[in-house]
Design an enzyme around this catalytic site. Structure first.
Site, short mmCIF file in Angstrom:
data_model
loop_
_atom_site.label_atom_id
_atom_site.label_comp_id
_atom_site.label_asym_id
_atom_site.label_seq_id
_atom_site.Cartn_x
_atom_site.Cartn_y
_atom_site.Cartn_z
N ALA A 161 0.86 -1.19 0.00
CA ALA A 161 0.00 0.00 0.00
C ALA A 161 0.88 1.23 0.00
CB ALA A 161 -0.87 0.01 1.26
N SER B 103 1.15 4.66 2.27
CA SER B 103 0.66 4.91 3.63
C SER B 103 1.17 6.21 4.25
CB SER B 103 0.98 3.71 4.52
OG SER B 103 2.34 3.37 4.43
N TYR C 54 -5.75 8.56 2.90
CA TYR C 54 -5.13 7.29 3.32
C TYR C 54 -6.16 6.43 4.07
CZ TYR C 54 -2.34 4.09 6.18
OH TYR C 54 -1.86 2.97 6.81
N ASN D 188 0.58 2.66 15.24
CA ASN D 188 2.00 2.77 14.89
C ASN D 188 2.78 1.49 15.12
OD1 ASN D 188 1.93 5.81 14.53
ND2 ASN D 188 1.13 5.57 16.60
N HIS E 2 7.83 8.22 10.82
CA HIS E 2 7.41 7.64 12.10
C HIS E 2 8.29 8.13 13.24
CE1 HIS E 2 5.58 4.44 9.33
NE2 HIS E 2 4.65 5.28 9.72
N ARG F 292 -0.21 20.36 14.71
CA ARG F 292 -0.64 20.10 13.32
C ARG F 292 -2.15 19.98 13.31
NH1 ARG F 292 2.97 15.02 11.51
NH2 ARG F 292 1.87 14.20 13.31
#
Ligand SMILES: NC(=O)c1ccc[n+]([C@@H]2O[C@H](COP(=O)([O-])OP(=O)(O)OC[C@H]3O[C@@H](n4cnc5c(N)ncnc54)[C@H](O)[C@@H]3O)[C@@H](O)[C@H]2O)c1
Length: 326
Positions: free
Chosen positions: A75, A77, A141, A170, A187, A279
């Site tokens: 995928a 991501s 996503y 995660n 990450h 954010r």
């Protein structure tokens, strides 16, 4: 069983393949290597280097390798990229996924484990998040992962293909041989370790004024080996049924400050930090509940402590200073 692992040259797929080989399955990794690494393909697995959209090659692989089931991890991501380029995400996460389902249908393969994401829940009203909570993805996503889950639902109804969809936040940590090597890396744990190792100038904390004990966001981290075990265990239900499971850390999660502090403690070095603005769309806490998979399959994370997660990631990084590059 003979298992095809799409995305098996990627971070989680390599560890899933490792777990499958250890459990006695025959493994075929199907990966274009567009993001993955040839050296991440584990010993004992066969690599087919091809794109999912190459339906002929995929169908041929399913037939020739007498595949019994598919674990689908391939995928795109990256959340930010998905917002800037939604078409790419519909292409890779939905259209390419449909090629997998169509080829499975033609070959009468009726088992698939899908690596979904807890991003399907968006900004949840309560924590920890349960499977029955509302779905409200806030980016392409999460939306495209959910779209593929809906396709799984209808392929089961129409063709009897059983699925297990695993939703988690995660992935983190490493095994002895397999670790995290993404470009770009987005990450937190590898970024913190890169900052500590001097490979990036600092780590930016996106806001430290959240309503959490230390003001930074709290997230759910699961050791990649625990994730791999869940993918392999989920194959076990597919003879008779389908299900959706969250995979959560089982505790209350870890804040950004905690990650930085534990990484500094393990490495014995300070992490250069800058505090930036929040954010948009970053909830204070995101934790998934694992109660359902615990009750039904007996899965719970075995390497829950942040210490053991970061220690394994640091060990892999020290042993592979250039990741999977030669
Ligand atoms: N990493 C995480 O924290 C996390 C969290 C939740 C869900 N997931 C899901 O787990 C899966 C694996 O994540 P990862 O971090 O290992 O990603 P990754 O980028 O390391 O691995 C993905 C692999 O898929 C391959 N691939 C992508 N598109 C392909 C295509 N069209 N044809 C053939 N191969 C293709 C890439 O080359 C790569 O090797 C993804 O589906 C992701 O959405 C990951």
């Amino acid at each position: 069983m003979n298992i095809l692992v799409t995305g098996g040259a990627g971070y989680i797929g390599s560890v899933v393949s490792e777990e499958l080989v250890r459990s006695g399955h025959e493994v075929v990794v199907y990966d274009s290597l567009y993001k993955g690494h040839r050296r991440a393909v584990v010993d004992g697995a066969k690599l087919i280097t091809a794109d999912l959209t190459d339906s002929e090659r995929l169908g041929q692989t399913l037939k020739e390798s007498k595949i019994d089931g598919v674990i689908h991890l391939a995928a795109d991501s990256l959340v930010g990229e998905s917002v800037n380029n939604p078409g790419k995400y519909y292409g890779s996460n939905v259209t390419a996924g449909l090629v997998v389902l169509e080829e499975m249908r033609k070959c009468e393969i009726s088992k698939i484990v899908f690596s979904s994401t807890a991003a399907v829940y968006g900004e949840p009203q309560k924590q920890p998040i349960q499977e029955s909570d509302s779905i409200n993805p806030t980016n392409p996503y999460g939306e495209t992962k959910f779209a593929f889950e809906r396709a799984l639902h209808w392929y089961e109804k129409s063709y009897g293909i059983h699925y297990a969809s695993l939703r988690y936040f995660n992935a983190a940590g490493a095994t002895e041989h397999c670790g995290e090597h993404h470009e770009p890396e987005t990450h937190l744990i590898p970024i913190v370790l890169q900052a500590i190792a001097g490979k990036r100038p600092f780590i930016e904390i996106y806001g430290d004024d959240y309503e959490t004990p230390d003001g930074t966001c709290i997230r759910d981290y699961i050791h990649v080996s625990d994730l791999a075990r869940a993918h392999v265990m989920a194959l076990g239900i597919l003879d008779s049924r389908s299900s959706i499971y969250n995979l959560g850390c089982g505790g209350t999660g870890y804040s950004v400050h905690e990650v930085i502090n534990v990484a500094s403690e393990i490495t014995g070095r300070d992490c250069p930090v800058r505090v930036g603005k929040r954010r948009a769309g970053d909830p204070a806490v995101l934790i998934a509940s694992s109660e359902k998979i615990k009750a039904e399959l007996g899965w719970s994370p075995e390497q829950q402590s942040l210490h053991s997660i970061i220690e394994s990631a640091w060990r892999w990084m020290r042993n592979h200073p250039r990741g999977y590059e030669e």
